[in-house]
Design a protein around this motif. Structure first.
Motif, PDB file in Angstrom:
ATOM      1  N   GLN A 730       0.825  -1.218   0.000  1.00 19.26           N
ATOM      2  CA  GLN A 730       0.000   0.000   0.000  1.00 19.26           C
ATOM      3  C   GLN A 730       0.854   1.261   0.000  1.00 19.26           C
ATOM      4  O   GLN A 730       0.472   2.279  -0.588  1.00 19.26           O
ATOM      5  CB  GLN A 730      -0.923  -0.032   1.226  1.00 19.26           C
ATOM      6  CG  GLN A 730      -2.011  -1.083   1.153  1.00 19.26           C
ATOM      7  CD  GLN A 730      -2.954  -1.048   2.338  1.00 19.26           C
ATOM      8  OE1 GLN A 730      -2.801  -0.209   3.230  1.00 19.26           O
ATOM      9  NE2 GLN A 730      -3.941  -1.953   2.344  1.00 19.26           N
ATOM     10  N   LEU A 734       0.549   4.020  -2.875  1.00 18.48           N
ATOM     11  CA  LEU A 734       0.257   5.420  -2.553  1.00 18.48           C
ATOM     12  C   LEU A 734       1.274   6.346  -3.199  1.00 18.48           C
ATOM     13  O   LEU A 734       0.909   7.398  -3.767  1.00 18.48           O
ATOM     14  CB  LEU A 734       0.273   5.603  -1.034  1.00 18.48           C
ATOM     15  CG  LEU A 734       0.074   7.054  -0.531  1.00 18.48           C
ATOM     16  CD1 LEU A 734      -1.316   7.558  -0.938  1.00 18.48           C
ATOM     17  CD2 LEU A 734       0.239   7.116   0.969  1.00 18.48           C
ATOM     18  N   PHE A 743      -5.223   9.877   0.354  1.00 16.94           N
ATOM     19  CA  PHE A 743      -4.983   9.139   1.585  1.00 16.94           C
ATOM     20  C   PHE A 743      -5.740   9.731   2.771  1.00 16.94           C
ATOM     21  O   PHE A 743      -6.112   9.014   3.701  1.00 16.94           O
ATOM     22  CB  PHE A 743      -3.468   9.126   1.873  1.00 16.94           C
ATOM     23  CG  PHE A 743      -3.109   8.424   3.136  1.00 16.94           C
ATOM     24  CD1 PHE A 743      -3.129   7.044   3.252  1.00 16.94           C
ATOM     25  CD2 PHE A 743      -2.793   9.152   4.273  1.00 16.94           C
ATOM     26  CE1 PHE A 743      -2.803   6.416   4.429  1.00 16.94           C
ATOM     27  CE2 PHE A 743      -2.470   8.526   5.464  1.00 16.94           C
ATOM     28  CZ  PHE A 743      -2.467   7.138   5.539  1.00 16.94           C
ATOM     29  N   ARG A 749      -9.038   5.790   2.283  1.00 20.33           N
ATOM     30  CA  ARG A 749      -8.008   5.222   3.122  1.00 20.33           C
ATOM     31  C   ARG A 749      -8.456   3.880   3.701  1.00 20.33           C
ATOM     32  O   ARG A 749      -7.672   2.936   3.766  1.00 20.33           O
ATOM     33  CB  ARG A 749      -7.678   6.192   4.265  1.00 20.33           C
ATOM     34  CG  ARG A 749      -6.517   5.664   5.137  1.00 20.33           C
ATOM     35  CD  ARG A 749      -6.050   6.698   6.153  1.00 20.33           C
ATOM     36  NE  ARG A 749      -7.039   6.968   7.172  1.00 20.33           N
ATOM     37  CZ  ARG A 749      -7.674   8.122   7.307  1.00 20.33           C
ATOM     38  NH1 ARG A 749      -7.415   9.132   6.472  1.00 20.33           N
ATOM     39  NH2 ARG A 749      -8.571   8.294   8.262  1.00 20.33           N
ATOM     40  N   TYR A 753      -5.897   1.929   1.827  1.00 18.29           N
ATOM     41  CA  TYR A 753      -4.664   2.174   2.582  1.00 18.29           C
ATOM     42  C   TYR A 753      -4.858   1.901   4.088  1.00 18.29           C
ATOM     43  O   TYR A 753      -4.278   2.584   4.925  1.00 18.29           O
ATOM     44  CB  TYR A 753      -4.194   3.620   2.385  1.00 18.29           C
ATOM     45  CG  TYR A 753      -4.079   4.023   0.934  1.00 18.29           C
ATOM     46  CD1 TYR A 753      -3.045   3.522   0.149  1.00 18.29           C
ATOM     47  CD2 TYR A 753      -4.996   4.893   0.347  1.00 18.29           C
ATOM     48  CE1 TYR A 753      -2.932   3.885  -1.191  1.00 18.29           C
ATOM     49  CE2 TYR A 753      -4.880   5.257  -0.986  1.00 18.29           C
ATOM     50  CZ  TYR A 753      -3.855   4.743  -1.755  1.00 18.29           C
ATOM     51  OH  TYR A 753      -3.736   5.090  -3.069  1.00 18.29           O
TER      52      TYR A 753
END
Length: 804
Positions: A730, A734, A743, A749, A753
């Motif tokens: 991740q 990103l 994010f 998120r 993430y």
């Protein structure tokens, strides 16, 4: 004046008339009382009370004179009768004289005729007297002959030892002939010898009885040993039958179409001395036959001598003394060596007493036997309490407990209550298991200390059966080819044997003790053995003796095999306890060796991580600001992958798949953490796009490695394995994203993430942001437009700093 005098005269006459009438009334009353024979006391008291006794005397005299005339008339009447009677007597006297002369004549004639007859009669009487004397003499001689015949017969019976018949002869002489014996000499002889004969018989019988009392002690000991041995054999047959039934249940459970049915075998009653196995009138029978003839003979003789009650008391007192002497525990011999003799002696004693009670004809009563048994139970309980308190070896307690339980089985057949003995055994259940746990702890420690952390080699099928099949450790029903290398070391079967022995000893102690359902107790102590003893010993071994990856891998493999072994332990305990397997499996708890299993896997993972850390040091050689993307991945990753592939190929031969998956996942997660830690650490000052893409290539290599584990992992497990390096994945996604500021969007998120920490993201983003054109684009002049990605990173970093 004249008229008044005349009136007084008239009154006086009237008064006199009244007095005369009163006197006549009194006279009539007295006369009536005398005629009727009544008591004259009231009249006398009345007269003397008035002070005029003359009146009473006058009346009495008057009454006497009035009766004289009557008396005279009566006398005259009787005098005439007397005169007539005298006349009759005179006429009778003349008749008597004539009769007298007639009788005298008749007497003279009779004597003259009867004189010859009287002389003949005298001769007859004399002859009859002689004949009677002769008859009496013959009768006396005949009586004496019969007496002597009985005496001779009695002597013969005495010489042949037939005392009962001798006493019957003596009784017959005493009751039928003694008082009728004409010979005083013979009678005196009999009076002297009969008591002597009875005394002699009593002494002889008492001596035989005394010899029997000595002999019966030896017989009782052998009898008790034989009875307890029969009980042990019967128990063994029951155990064999239960084993057959359990095997049938197992086969039926494994294959419903190939069910095997076990018939309940009829057990022959070979225990011939049971209370219903012999005739009540016999003195012995069956395998436990013993001779009670001397006892019953002595009892019968004493009954004949009318000494029944004294013999009963004598018998009970002597048997009580024998039982008391049987209670003596030898201080010269250890109780472990003498306990069988001690309990067998007592068992035989009460088997004999049961036979005497049933066939002795009242020689001993049921209350007396129960009294002896109560005394014996109290003494045996005291001895057991004392000896158990001194013992510090579990096997010694088990041996004595088994023998006592067999004693209880043997004597329960005869109706004796053995609950008190069984309660003593149950009371020491905890001490026995504590000693057993202590012994197992020593054995397990020795077994673990001898482990060489090498796979076990089995060359023969019997070794495979003894070390694998006997504990159900096999993963397949197919017998492997030999020689066979097991995935576990010698520790596993050695510890399994110790645990199995513990289960069997625990069940042996708990069974045959009056408690029907004891599986929960056995399971409780089995949990302690596994959770407290074996788990702690394995944990200590792991923490102190495991120094290499191969050793850690072997211990981890052993722990996986122990997991199957623990299932066998609880099933084995349930089977031995008579509990259905479905109930045991339903109540089964979690794996009791969890701490040592986790420690083994953690130790293996820790050692693998140290190895990985050695290869991960090559990450220091990575050029994090390079503009070139490494095509084959970075050097450190290639080294790590080579080690992981070698590790998997080796571990697959030892570790179960589930253990290997857990360890690999932990190692891959550690690799991911090391990469992220490097990115966040001081080693990396700046990050280029090429370096990030190089990391992406490294992660792709890890993905390929995970996908190549397909024979080991399913697709779902492979996806789960990839989650081990999800953090670095991740992070790279990103950094390579066109809009990294997403994010901070909670929805994005959480979806894309969720494994990232915002502090790490802020640190790496700060390093990734670089004003150079080679990284973020070209900034021509002060007024040139900024790269959108760089702008997005700036916004992300600003938002993250605000959050922090």
């Amino acid at each position: 004046m004249q008229s008044s005098k005349g009136r007084r005269k008239v009154g006086s006459t009237a008064a006199g008339a009244g007095i005369d009438s009163a006197e006549k009334l009194d006279e009539l009353l007295i006369s009536s009382a005398i005629c009727n024979g009544e008591d004259l006391g009231p009249f006398v008291r009345k007269t003397f009370g008035t002070g005029k006794p003359e009146t009473l005397l006058h009346h009495l005299k008057f009454f006497a004179r009035s009766k004289e005339s009557e008396i005279e008339e009566v006398c005259k009447a009787h005098y005439q009768d007397f005169i007539h009677a005298v006349d009759d007597l005179k006429s009778l006297l003349s008749d008597v004289e004539s009769l007298k002369s007639a009788l005298s004549d008749s007497n003279s004639k009779l004597q003259s005729v009867a004189a010859p007859l009287l002389s003949s009669l005298d001769s007859l009487v004399e002859a009859q007297t002689v004949s009677k004397n002769v008859d009496l003499a013959i009768g006396a001689v005949t009586h004496c002959v019969r007496v002597m015949e009985l005496v001779s017969r009695a002597n013969q019976h005495l010489q042949s030892g037939n005392f009962y018949m001798a006493l019957k002869c003596v009784d017959s002489i005493e009751s039928d002939f003694m008082d009728k014996t004409p010979s005083s000499t013979l009678k005196r002889m009999l009076e002297n010898r009969i008591p002597a004969i009875r005394s002699y018989v009593e002494r002889k019988v008492n001596k035989e009885f005394g010899d029997w009392l000595v002999e019966i002690r030896v017989v009782s000991r052998n009898l008790g040993q034989l009875a307890i041995g029969e009980a042990s054999a019967a128990r063994q047959r029951e155990e064999e039958l239960r084993i057959k039934q359990r095997q049938a249940e197992e086969q039926s459970r494994l294959s419903l179409r190939d069910c095997v049915y076990a018939l309940n075998e009829e057990e022959d009653d070979e225990f011939g001395s049971g209370p219903d196995s012999s005739d009540a009138g016999s003195s012995g029978g069956g395998l436990l036959g013993f001779d009670l003839t001397p006892l019953y003979r002595a009892y019968h003789i004493h009954q004949t001598l009318s000494l029944e009650d004294s013999f009963k008391k004598y018998y009970f007192d002597n048997r009580d003394l024998q039982l008391t002497s049987d209670f003596q525990v030898s201080t010269m011999t250890p109780f472990l060596e003498s306990h069988q003799t001690f309990f067998a002696q007592i068992a035989g004693f009460f088997i004999v007493e049961d036979r005497v009670l049933r066939t002795g004809g009242g020689l001993i009563s049921k209350q007396q036997v129960e009294s002896l048994w109560d005394t014996a139970v109290i003494k045996m309980c005291t001895v057991l309490e004392d000896q158990f308190s001194r013992m510090q070896t579990a096997n010694h307690l088990l041996l004595i407990k088994d023998y006592v339980s067999l004693l209880g089985v043997s004597l329960r057949r005869y109706g004796y209550a053995v609950d008190s003995l069984l309660e003593v055994l149950s009371k020491h259940r905890d001490k026995y298991h504590e000693l057993l746990l202590s012994d197992c702890r020593k054995q397990i420690t020795e077994a673990l200390s001898a482990d060489k952390f090498e796979q076990m080699l089995m060359k023969k099928e019997y070794e495979y059966s003894m070390n694998v099949l006997s504990f159900q450790l096999q993963t397949s029903d197919i017998v492997p080819a030999f020689p066979y290398i097991a995935p576990f070391s010698t520790t596993v079967p050695d510890c399994c044997r110790i645990v199995r022995s513990f289960i069997e000893d625990s069940v042996s102690f708990m069974s045959h003790g009056g408690q029907l359902d004891f599986y929960d107790v056995v399971k409780k102590y089995l949990d302690r053995l596994l959770g407290d003893v074996l788990d702690e010993a394995l944990l200590k071994l792991i923490n102190s003796s495991v120094h290499g990856v191969s050793q850690a891998m072997q211990v981890a493999a052993n722990m996986a095999v122990f997991e199957r072994a623990c299932d066998f332990f609880f099933r084995h305990a349930a089977q031995l306890s008579g509990v259905p397997l479905r109930m045991a499996e339903r109540g089964r708890r979690h794996f009791p060796l969890t701490k040592s299993q986790n420690a083994a896997e953690d130790t293996l993972s820790g050692m693998l991580k140290k190895k990985i850390d050695g290869f991960m040091t090559l990450i220091e050689n990575v050029n994090w600001t390079s503009d070139d993307i490494p095509q084959g991945g970075n050097e450190y990753m290639n080294e790590v992958l080579i080690y992981l592939e070698t590790l998997v190929s080796t571990a697959q031969q030892i570790l179960p798949a589930k253990v290997l998956k857990r360890v690999l996942r932990d190692v891959l997660a550690h690799i991911s953490e090391k990469i992220v830690g490097t990115l966040c650490g001081d080693l990396v000052k700046r990050l280029s796009m090429a370096a990030i893409k190089g990391l992406d290539v490294d992660i792709q290599l890890l993905d390929s490695f995970t996908e190549n584990l397909t024979p080991l992992l399913t697709d779902k497990e492979a996806r789960e394995m990839k989650k081990a390096f999800i953090e670095i994945r991740q992070m790279i996604t990103l950094l390579l994203s066109s809009h990294p500021e997403n994010f901070v969007n909670p929805v994005i998120r959480e979806r894309s993430y969720n494994a990232l920490d915002y502090r790490k993201v802020a640190t790496v983003s700060e390093k990734f942001r670089d004003p150079s054109d080679s990284i973020f684009g070209t900034f021509g002049t002060r007024g040139s437009r900024q790269n959108p990605k760089n702008k997005s990173l700036d916004a992300l970093i600003k938002r993250l700093k605000d959050v922090s």
